[in-house]
Design an enzyme around this catalytic site. Structure first.
Site, PDB file in Angstrom:
ATOM      1  N   ASN A  87       8.200 107.446  55.689  1.00 47.81           N
ATOM      2  CA  ASN A  87       8.256 105.869  56.479  1.00 47.81           C
ATOM      3  C   ASN A  87       6.550 105.359  56.436  1.00 47.81           C
ATOM      4  O   ASN A  87       6.382 105.901  58.054  1.00 47.81           O
ATOM      5  CB  ASN A  87       9.025 105.262  57.033  1.00 47.81           C
ATOM      6  CG  ASN A  87      10.643 105.628  56.775  1.00 47.81           C
ATOM      7  OD1 ASN A  87      10.713 104.702  55.653  1.00 47.81           O
ATOM      8  ND2 ASN A  87      11.502 105.832  57.735  1.00 47.81           N
ATOM      9  N   GLN A  94       9.164 103.273  59.525  1.00 43.81           N
ATOM     10  CA  GLN A  94       9.054 103.991  60.711  1.00 43.81           C
ATOM     11  C   GLN A  94       8.858 103.635  62.536  1.00 43.81           C
ATOM     12  O   GLN A  94       8.028 102.832  62.900  1.00 43.81           O
ATOM     13  CB  GLN A  94       7.315 104.745  60.677  1.00 43.81           C
ATOM     14  CG  GLN A  94       6.562 105.584  61.466  1.00 43.81           C
ATOM     15  CD  GLN A  94       4.991 105.818  61.072  1.00 43.81           C
ATOM     16  OE1 GLN A  94       4.676 105.648  60.431  1.00 43.81           O
ATOM     17  NE2 GLN A  94       4.962 106.375  61.908  1.00 43.81           N
ATOM     18  N   GLU A  95      10.106 104.773  62.677  1.00 46.16           N
ATOM     19  CA  GLU A  95      10.105 104.482  64.551  1.00 46.16           C
ATOM     20  C   GLU A  95       9.548 105.127  65.684  1.00 46.16           C
ATOM     21  O   GLU A  95       9.060 104.713  65.893  1.00 46.16           O
ATOM     22  CB  GLU A  95      11.665 103.899  64.504  1.00 46.16           C
ATOM     23  CG  GLU A  95      13.013 103.328  63.879  1.00 46.16           C
ATOM     24  CD  GLU A  95      13.988 103.090  63.871  1.00 46.16           C
ATOM     25  OE1 GLU A  95      14.656 104.051  64.486  1.00 46.16           O
ATOM     26  OE2 GLU A  95      14.963 102.383  63.263  1.00 46.16           O
ATOM     27  N   HIS A 100       5.942 111.537  59.568  1.00 49.69           N
ATOM     28  CA  HIS A 100       6.703 112.360  59.736  1.00 49.69           C
ATOM     29  C   HIS A 100       7.145 112.640  58.037  1.00 49.69           C
ATOM     30  O   HIS A 100       7.648 111.195  58.070  1.00 49.69           O
ATOM     31  CB  HIS A 100       7.826 112.656  60.578  1.00 49.69           C
ATOM     32  CG  HIS A 100       8.311 111.270  60.900  1.00 49.69           C
ATOM     33  ND1 HIS A 100       7.771 110.321  61.491  1.00 49.69           N
ATOM     34  CD2 HIS A 100      10.032 110.963  60.590  1.00 49.69           C
ATOM     35  CE1 HIS A 100       8.169 108.922  62.012  1.00 49.69           C
ATOM     36  NE2 HIS A 100       9.771 109.801  61.193  1.00 49.69           N
TER      37      HIS A 100
HETATM   38  P1  5GP Z   1      11.457 107.386  61.280  1.00 54.13           P
HETATM   39  O1  5GP Z   1      12.190 105.819  60.888  1.00 54.13           O
HETATM   40  O2  5GP Z   1       9.868 106.736  62.286  1.00 54.13           O
HETATM   41  O3  5GP Z   1      10.842 107.532  59.680  1.00 54.13           O
HETATM   42  O4  5GP Z   1      12.495 108.289  61.255  1.00 54.13           O
HETATM   43  C1  5GP Z   1      12.775 109.192  62.694  1.00 54.13           C
HETATM   44  C2  5GP Z   1      13.447 109.862  62.845  1.00 54.13           C
HETATM   45  O5  5GP Z   1      13.344 111.015  63.746  1.00 54.13           O
HETATM   46  C3  5GP Z   1      14.689 109.193  62.538  1.00 54.13           C
HETATM   47  O6  5GP Z   1      15.479 109.896  61.664  1.00 54.13           O
HETATM   48  C4  5GP Z   1      15.533 110.235  63.785  1.00 54.13           C
HETATM   49  O7  5GP Z   1      16.464 110.776  64.235  1.00 54.13           O
HETATM   50  C5  5GP Z   1      14.471 111.321  64.808  1.00 54.13           C
HETATM   51  N1  5GP Z   1      14.396 111.658  65.760  1.00 54.13           N
HETATM   52  C6  5GP Z   1      14.230 110.337  66.193  1.00 54.13           C
HETATM   53  N2  5GP Z   1      14.359 111.125  67.460  1.00 54.13           N
HETATM   54  C7  5GP Z   1      13.527 112.532  67.561  1.00 54.13           C
HETATM   55  C8  5GP Z   1      13.450 113.246  68.620  1.00 54.13           C
HETATM   56  O8  5GP Z   1      13.772 113.487  69.753  1.00 54.13           O
HETATM   57  N3  5GP Z   1      14.049 114.496  68.177  1.00 54.13           N
HETATM   58  C9  5GP Z   1      14.001 114.768  66.622  1.00 54.13           C
HETATM   59  N4  5GP Z   1      14.685 116.095  66.168  1.00 54.13           N
HETATM   60  N5  5GP Z   1      14.218 114.000  66.038  1.00 54.13           N
HETATM   61  C10 5GP Z   1      14.554 112.615  66.309  1.00 54.13           C
END
Ligand code: 5GP
Ligand code: ZN
Length: 141
Positions: A87, A94-95, A100
């Protein structure tokens, strides 16, 4: 390192994470809220927000780790396939603002969907529109 970034915290060992791969440049760990067993995140060790913020060399390292880990994740999860994706920016969902790559194991008949569903409605593009955007991409490379 960004102080309030959870992924910087995991890379630094300050936040617990189920790390599955570590190198000088890249770390991979299990997603804390997995979409499937084995859902893994691959990050550059240094804090960069988007794919375009990575040097070409670091991008190569991130993709090499994805390439190496994807079969390991699939084997461990006994998966039939996987979605491997970024994302890239908030508009794309992207959150966590530390780039990643997701490796999401997929299973026959798991009820999920292909990556084609992530965008909004399909635009209606003519052949000329397609030629024009292809040329813009070539010019912008
Ligand atoms: P994004 O939406 O940014 O692509 O995905 C962020 C991902 O990071 C999500 O799938 C969420 O479950 C994961 N995530 C968020 N905070 C943490 C964390 O502190 N540790 C780990 N291992 N995963 C996290
Ligand atoms: Zn970070």
């Amino acid at each position: 390192m960004s102080n309030d970034c959870p992924f910087c915290g995991i890379v630094a060992g300050e936040i617990p994470g189920r790390i599955v791969f570590e190198s000088d440049d890249v770390t991979a760990f299990l997603d804390a809220n997995p979409l499937a067993p084995g859902h893994t995140l691959v990050v550059p060790n240094d804090h960069h927000e988007r794919l375009t913020d990575l040097s070409e060399e670091l991008a190569r390292e991130v993709f090499a780790a994805l390439h190496r880990l994807t079969p390991a994740v699939e084997a461990a999860a006994d998966a039939d396939g996987s979605n491997v994706a970024f994302n890239n920016g908030p508009a794309a969902g992207q959150e966590v603002p530390h780039l990643h790559g997701h490796i999401i194991p997929r299973f026959d008949d798991d009820g999920g969907a292909p990556i084609h569903v992530v965008a909004g409605d399909r635009p209606d593009l003519s052949e000329d529109d397609l030629d024009a955007i292809a040329e813009e991409i070539r010019d912008a490379r």
